[in-house]
Design an enzyme around this catalytic site. Sequence first.
Site, PDB file in Angstrom:
ATOM      1  CB  ALA A 255      -8.475  -5.610  11.252  1.00 55.63           C
ATOM      2  CE  LYS A 256      -4.899  -1.008  10.877  1.00 55.63           C
ATOM      3  NZ  LYS A 256      -3.788  -1.182   9.938  1.00 55.63           N
TER       4      LYS A 256
ATOM      5  CG  ASP B  71      -6.586  -7.754  -2.858  1.00 56.28           C
ATOM      6  OD1 ASP B  71      -6.209  -7.665  -1.667  1.00 56.28           O
ATOM      7  OD2 ASP B  71      -7.782  -7.811  -3.178  1.00 56.28           O
TER       8      ASP B  71
ATOM      9  CB  SER C 266      -4.840  -2.595  -4.147  1.00 53.63           C
ATOM     10  OG  SER C 266      -5.277  -1.299  -3.842  1.00 53.63           O
TER      11      SER C 266
ATOM     12  CG  ASN D  78       1.276   1.326   4.889  1.00 53.82           C
ATOM     13  OD1 ASN D  78       1.148   2.067   5.849  1.00 53.82           O
ATOM     14  ND2 ASN D  78       0.786   1.648   3.682  1.00 53.82           N
TER      15      ASN D  78
ATOM     16  N   GLY E 158       0.824  -1.220   0.000  1.00 54.02           N
ATOM     17  CA  GLY E 158       0.000   0.000   0.000  1.00 54.02           C
ATOM     18  C   GLY E 158       0.849   1.257   0.000  1.00 54.02           C
ATOM     19  CB  ALA E 159       4.252   1.770  -0.944  1.00 54.83           C
ATOM     20  CB  SER E 160       0.096   4.038  -4.498  1.00 55.61           C
ATOM     21  OG  SER E 160      -1.100   3.941  -3.749  1.00 55.61           O
TER      22      SER E 160
ATOM     23  CE1 TYR F 258      -8.057   1.066  10.014  1.00 54.12           C
ATOM     24  CE2 TYR F 258      -7.853   1.694  12.320  1.00 54.12           C
ATOM     25  CZ  TYR F 258      -7.363   1.705  11.027  1.00 54.12           C
ATOM     26  OH  TYR F 258      -6.182   2.349  10.751  1.00 54.12           O
TER      27      TYR F 258
END
Length: 226
Positions: free
Chosen positions: A156-157, A61, A35, A88, A10-12, A153
Amino acid sequence: LKGKTALVTGASRGIGRAIALEFAGEGVDVAVNCSSSVAEAEKVAQKIKKLGRKSIVIQADVSNKDSVKKMIEKVVKEFGRIDILVNNAGIATVSPSEKLEEKVWRRGIDVMLTGVFFCSQAAGKIMIEQKSGKIINIASINGIVAFPERACYSSAKAGVIALTKVLSSEWAKYNINVNAVAPGYVETDLVRNLVTQGTLDLDELAGRTPNGKLAKTGDISNTVVF
Ligand code: NAD
């Protein structure tokens, strides 16, 4: 860190982008995962190359096990090894619990917990062979303290924090460090979109911290690189 190799998921944009660039500034070759935002990811890769490091963009993904396997294979093929994995990638799943839709719950857990496991497992196999590696998971303050409307959220975390502890205890014998960073609110698109939707109030959030500020992406990338 000079000459090491890293994969940042997720580095965009946002925190992932800052981490990828900060590693490159320290002499690391960085694989930039995204993704869907390939054009944005390419811009990050170009910046990394301008810093004199190698970079590749890998669209995958993180919740898809096959894609993750191919992604890790590509990193090893292009860079020869994988020294650092930063998990990330994340999405917002804010909703009152009584209205939280099954598909939102499943997607949140798939991307932010199962995805972290798939990436760690695939990279971990290589790191075990190498007898060295660093995995850094981006958790959240939401995985530690309660906020309303964060059932998915936060679950998940909190799972990511537990997974981090298990993997670190299991893989320490292979010289693999597994850590998590749990940021408070950081000014990124994820937060800005929630502000636009009326879910978050920036002033109210800033007022919760002793210095009256939200974190910047650089505050998190510094910590990850450390
Ligand atoms: P962001 O929305 O700006 O960036 C998230 C990135 O993850 C995007 O590039 C997105 O395309 C990518 N992504 C989403 N689903 C993916 C998938 N299935 N596979 C691969 N990539 C995928 O968000 P951000 O604020 O930079 O968040 C980054 C991480 O930090 C997330 O894990 C988030 O939960 C965590 N975090 C953010 C904050 C905050 O306040 N911004 C606070 C604590 C933790």
